[in-house]
Design a protein around this motif. Structure first.
Motif, PDB file in Angstrom:
ATOM      1  N   ASN A 129       0.769  -1.482  -0.269  1.00  0.00           N
ATOM      2  CA  ASN A 129      -0.336  -0.092   0.328  1.00  0.00           C
ATOM      3  C   ASN A 129       0.497   1.489  -0.155  1.00  0.00           C
ATOM      4  N   SER A 130       1.710   1.258   0.495  1.00  0.00           N
ATOM      5  CA  SER A 130       2.585   1.810   0.350  1.00  0.00           C
ATOM      6  C   SER A 130       3.751   2.502  -0.675  1.00  0.00           C
ATOM      7  N   THR A 131       3.236   1.709  -1.696  1.00  0.00           N
ATOM      8  CA  THR A 131       4.117   2.133  -3.078  1.00  0.00           C
ATOM      9  C   THR A 131       3.032   2.132  -4.160  1.00  0.00           C
ATOM     10  N   VAL A 132       2.002   2.423  -3.322  1.00  0.00           N
ATOM     11  CA  VAL A 132       0.771   2.727  -4.289  1.00  0.00           C
ATOM     12  C   VAL A 132       1.127   4.308  -5.134  1.00  0.00           C
ATOM     13  N   PRO A 133       1.524   4.983  -4.562  1.00  0.00           N
ATOM     14  CA  PRO A 133       1.771   6.583  -4.660  1.00  0.00           C
ATOM     15  C   PRO A 133       2.435   6.297  -6.275  1.00  0.00           C
ATOM     16  N   ASP A 134       3.700   5.778  -5.679  1.00  0.00           N
ATOM     17  CA  ASP A 134       4.672   5.675  -7.458  1.00  0.00           C
ATOM     18  C   ASP A 134       4.454   4.773  -8.084  1.00  0.00           C
ATOM     19  N   ARG A 135       3.087   3.642  -7.701  1.00  0.00           N
ATOM     20  CA  ARG A 135       2.649   3.464  -9.107  1.00  0.00           C
ATOM     21  C   ARG A 135       1.704   4.413  -9.275  1.00  0.00           C
ATOM     22  N   VAL A 136       0.855   5.219  -8.874  1.00  0.00           N
ATOM     23  CA  VAL A 136       0.270   6.108  -9.661  1.00  0.00           C
ATOM     24  C   VAL A 136       1.601   6.821 -10.263  1.00  0.00           C
ATOM     25  N   LEU A 137       2.858   7.762 -10.075  1.00  0.00           N
ATOM     26  CA  LEU A 137       3.147   8.696 -10.488  1.00  0.00           C
ATOM     27  C   LEU A 137       4.053   8.019 -11.976  1.00  0.00           C
ATOM     28  N   ALA A 138       3.866   6.671 -11.843  1.00  0.00           N
ATOM     29  CA  ALA A 138       4.506   5.830 -13.318  1.00  0.00           C
ATOM     30  C   ALA A 138       3.866   5.301 -14.216  1.00  0.00           C
ATOM     31  N   ARG A 139       2.727   5.199 -13.665  1.00  0.00           N
ATOM     32  CA  ARG A 139       1.448   5.357 -14.898  1.00  0.00           C
ATOM     33  C   ARG A 139       1.262   6.533 -15.422  1.00  0.00           C
ATOM     34  N   LEU A 140       1.160   7.575 -14.444  1.00  0.00           N
ATOM     35  CA  LEU A 140       1.069   9.259 -15.289  1.00  0.00           C
ATOM     36  C   LEU A 140       1.931   9.593 -15.969  1.00  0.00           C
ATOM     37  N   VAL A 141       2.929   9.071 -16.119  1.00  0.00           N
ATOM     38  CA  VAL A 141       4.094   9.337 -16.850  1.00  0.00           C
ATOM     39  C   VAL A 141       4.128   8.730 -18.222  1.00  0.00           C
ATOM     40  N   GLY A 182       4.506  11.229 -20.138  1.00  0.00           N
ATOM     41  CA  GLY A 182       5.607  11.942 -20.325  1.00  0.00           C
ATOM     42  C   GLY A 182       5.934  12.724 -19.520  1.00  0.00           C
ATOM     43  N   ASP A 183       7.096  13.408 -19.603  1.00  0.00           N
ATOM     44  CA  ASP A 183       7.747  13.902 -18.527  1.00  0.00           C
ATOM     45  C   ASP A 183       7.240  15.026 -18.150  1.00  0.00           C
ATOM     46  N   LEU A 184       6.531  15.227 -16.301  1.00  0.00           N
ATOM     47  CA  LEU A 184       5.810  15.976 -15.865  1.00  0.00           C
ATOM     48  C   LEU A 184       6.801  16.905 -15.235  1.00  0.00           C
ATOM     49  N   LYS A 185       8.264  17.478 -15.799  1.00  0.00           N
ATOM     50  CA  LYS A 185       8.775  18.377 -15.632  1.00  0.00           C
ATOM     51  C   LYS A 185       7.831  20.174 -15.997  1.00  0.00           C
ATOM     52  N   VAL A 207       1.509  14.695  -3.258  1.00  0.00           N
ATOM     53  CA  VAL A 207       2.033  16.117  -3.488  1.00  0.00           C
ATOM     54  C   VAL A 207       3.669  16.052  -3.492  1.00  0.00           C
ATOM     55  N   LYS A 208       4.469  14.795  -2.905  1.00  0.00           N
ATOM     56  CA  LYS A 208       5.303  14.847  -2.525  1.00  0.00           C
ATOM     57  C   LYS A 208       6.885  14.289  -3.239  1.00  0.00           C
ATOM     58  N   ILE A 209       5.853  13.278  -4.158  1.00  0.00           N
ATOM     59  CA  ILE A 209       6.609  12.372  -5.787  1.00  0.00           C
ATOM     60  C   ILE A 209       6.407  12.887  -7.036  1.00  0.00           C
ATOM     61  N   LEU A 210       4.748  14.437  -6.886  1.00  0.00           N
ATOM     62  CA  LEU A 210       5.614  15.326  -7.962  1.00  0.00           C
ATOM     63  C   LEU A 210       6.011  16.426  -7.942  1.00  0.00           C
ATOM     64  N   LYS A 211       6.519  16.751  -6.880  1.00  0.00           N
ATOM     65  CA  LYS A 211       7.313  17.633  -6.465  1.00  0.00           C
ATOM     66  C   LYS A 211       8.783  17.302  -6.811  1.00  0.00           C
ATOM     67  N   ALA A 212       9.261  15.987  -6.455  1.00  0.00           N
ATOM     68  CA  ALA A 212      10.619  14.932  -7.293  1.00  0.00           C
ATOM     69  C   ALA A 212      10.078  14.844  -8.233  1.00  0.00           C
ATOM     70  N   ALA A 213       9.221  14.735  -8.858  1.00  0.00           N
ATOM     71  CA  ALA A 213       9.926  14.883 -10.756  1.00  0.00           C
ATOM     72  C   ALA A 213       9.205  16.341 -10.959  1.00  0.00           C
ATOM     73  N   GLU A 214       9.395  17.200 -10.664  1.00  0.00           N
ATOM     74  CA  GLU A 214       9.798  18.226 -11.081  1.00  0.00           C
ATOM     75  C   GLU A 214       8.381  18.921 -11.738  1.00  0.00           C
ATOM     76  N   ALA A 215       7.229  18.475 -11.773  1.00  0.00           N
ATOM     77  CA  ALA A 215       5.953  19.002 -11.877  1.00  0.00           C
ATOM     78  C   ALA A 215       5.704  19.683 -10.933  1.00  0.00           C
ATOM     79  N   VAL A 216       4.337  20.721 -10.972  1.00  0.00           N
ATOM     80  CA  VAL A 216       3.806  21.689 -10.171  1.00  0.00           C
ATOM     81  C   VAL A 216       2.544  21.597  -9.399  1.00  0.00           C
ATOM     82  N   PRO A 217       2.613  20.351  -8.611  1.00  0.00           N
ATOM     83  CA  PRO A 217       1.257  20.075  -7.980  1.00  0.00           C
ATOM     84  C   PRO A 217       0.526  21.450  -6.748  1.00  0.00           C
TER      85      PRO A 217
END
Length: 435
Positions: free
Chosen positions: A293-305, A309-312, A339-349
């Motif tokens: 369950n703690s890795t679901v945010p990472d899965r969300v980010l991966a699928r979004l990318v 594509g690049d979220l920067k 929000v934390k992982i989106l910031k790490a991906a250089e998106a604007v959350p």
């Protein structure tokens, strides 16, 4: 009737204090926040979304049956029953921080009347009541009764839960259990529950340890169940299937109770499995479920990318700060992890939630979003009712909407790609996807 002190006027403690006061007992409501004491003293609820609470609170305050106070020592010294329901605070890893409960227990021990009953309702690791709190309390007097009774209700339905669920208790000895049973039977009225294997009411589990374990078992079961749903969702995506349809079909017979996949948040499910593991470190399923369950945010980010594509530099809106729809609570919310992982991906959350103002979001370090402002992507994190009918006009410029709760409408998205957790992309079609 003897007086009662309830320590902790939070989302569970305040309704509980009101219910006890309604039984005719003088009830002291203790809290450490002056603002809470002031509001309750005026009959103003700090929990406006709790059904029936505003009117019931005003009634017991007007009748001077509920007396809010900062003075724990005087309240405990005037009571024969003390109920402790302050939260066990944890760090970011779920490790219990006992400072507040320890200091409260120490103060209770100094003020306690001989022969009084102390009940802890705070969720605790197994053995805490007997081995951590009991020695402190009996330092000042051996003439006391001590029990544990887990709170088992949910915000938004506290009174219904107090009527509808059995009140579980466990004492450090038989005399403590009997005193506790008599107390709760004198202040609670229970709904009939023909579905239970024995009558509703107060259930004595025989020990504080058993009562503590029940609460941890309830919440950990849900964490494990959701982890299984999340793994089913991931597998369904690879097969081109809709996991919601699969789960609905599986649950059509009475022995399957699979929960919905998604982000796990709140003050209970992400935390209490760690309380269980603290006493049973060799348990495997709870630990694996937490990892899943703690890795679901990472899965969300991966699928979004994978779809965007690049979220920067992209403006990505997280719809919903609340950990569940309709509840103004953000403890361990999945939105914060996103929000934390989106910031790490250089998106604007950006964050939107109808239950928080822009100013309140800003105080939490979040950039607020208002419908009608431009954005590139949106992730539906909370299943708020208002999100059911949103469309492209609410999110100008949006190219992809990732619905983690399968709550948004399935039509009217035009050229916007709509993704759903546990549902395959079904090729490159940019229109409406099954959900």
């Amino acid at each position: 009737m003897s007086a009662v002190t309830v320590i902790g006027l939070g989302k569970i403690g305040l309704p509980l204090a009101v219910l006890i006061a309604e039984s005719g007992r003088t009830t002291y409501g203790v809290d450490i926040q002056q603002s809470v004491i002031d509001a309750v003293g005026l009959g103003q609820t700090i929990l406006p979304d709790e059904p029936d609470l505003p009117d019931r609170l005003q009634a017991v305050v007007r009748a001077r049956q509920l007396l809010p106070t900062l003075d724990l020592d005087s309240a405990v010294g005037a009571s024969e029953v003390v109920v402790v329901i302050i939260p066990l605070v944890v760090d970011e890893n779920g490790t219990p921080l006992f400072e507040s409960l320890d200091s409260t227990t120490e103060r209770i021990s100094h003020a306690l009347l001989p022969g009084s009953l102390v009940i802890y309702e705070t969720t605790l690791p197994v053995g805490t009541t007997r081995h951590r709190f009991f020695p402190v309390l009996r330092e000042k007097t051996s003439n006391l009764f001590l029990a544990y009774s887990p709170e088992r209700v949910s915000s938004g339905s506290v009174f219904a839960g107090l009527r509808g669920y059995p009140k579980l208790i466990g004492g450090v000895d038989d005399a403590s259990a009997e005193r506790t049973r008599h107390f709760y039977e004198s202040v609670f009225s229970f709904d009939d529950r023909p579905d239970l294997n024995r009558p509703n009411g107060v259930w004595d589990l025989g020990s504080t340890e058993a009562a503590e374990l029940v609460k941890l078992a309830e919440t950990t079961y849900r964490d494990v169940n959701i982890a299984f749903a999340n793994e089913l969702a991931e597998y369904s995506e690879t097969l081109g299937l809709d996991v919601t349809s699969v789960i609905t079909a599986a649950n059509s017979q009475p022995f399957s109770h699979i929960h919905r996949p998604g982000l796990v948040g709140g003050h209970c499910i992400p935390v209490y499995p760690w309380f269980l593991l603290a006493g049973a470190p060799d348990m495997r399923l709870p630990r694996v479920a937490r990892e899943v369950n703690s890795t679901v945010p990472d899965r969300v980010l991966a699928r979004l990318v994978a779809n965007v594509g690049d979220l920067k530099g992209l403006r990505v809106v997280v719809l919903g700060l609340a950990y569940r729809g309709g509840v103004r609570e953000s403890s361990f919310s999945g939105a914060l992890a996103l929000v934390k992982i989106l910031k790490a991906a250089e998106a604007v959350p950006l964050v939107h939630d109808p239950l928080w103002t822009s100013t309140e979001l800003a105080t939490l370090g979040l950039r607020a979003y208002q419908f009608g402002e431009s954005c590139d992507c949106a992730v539906v994190q909370s299943d708020h009712i208002m999100y059911k009918n949103i469309g492209p006009s609410d999110l100008p410029g949006v190219r992809t909407v990732f619905d983690l709760r399968a709550v948004t409408r399935t039509d009217g998205w035009g050229g916007v790609r709509r993704l759903v957790l546990g549902c395959s992309d079904f090729g490159d079609e940019p229109d409406v996807l099954p959900g």
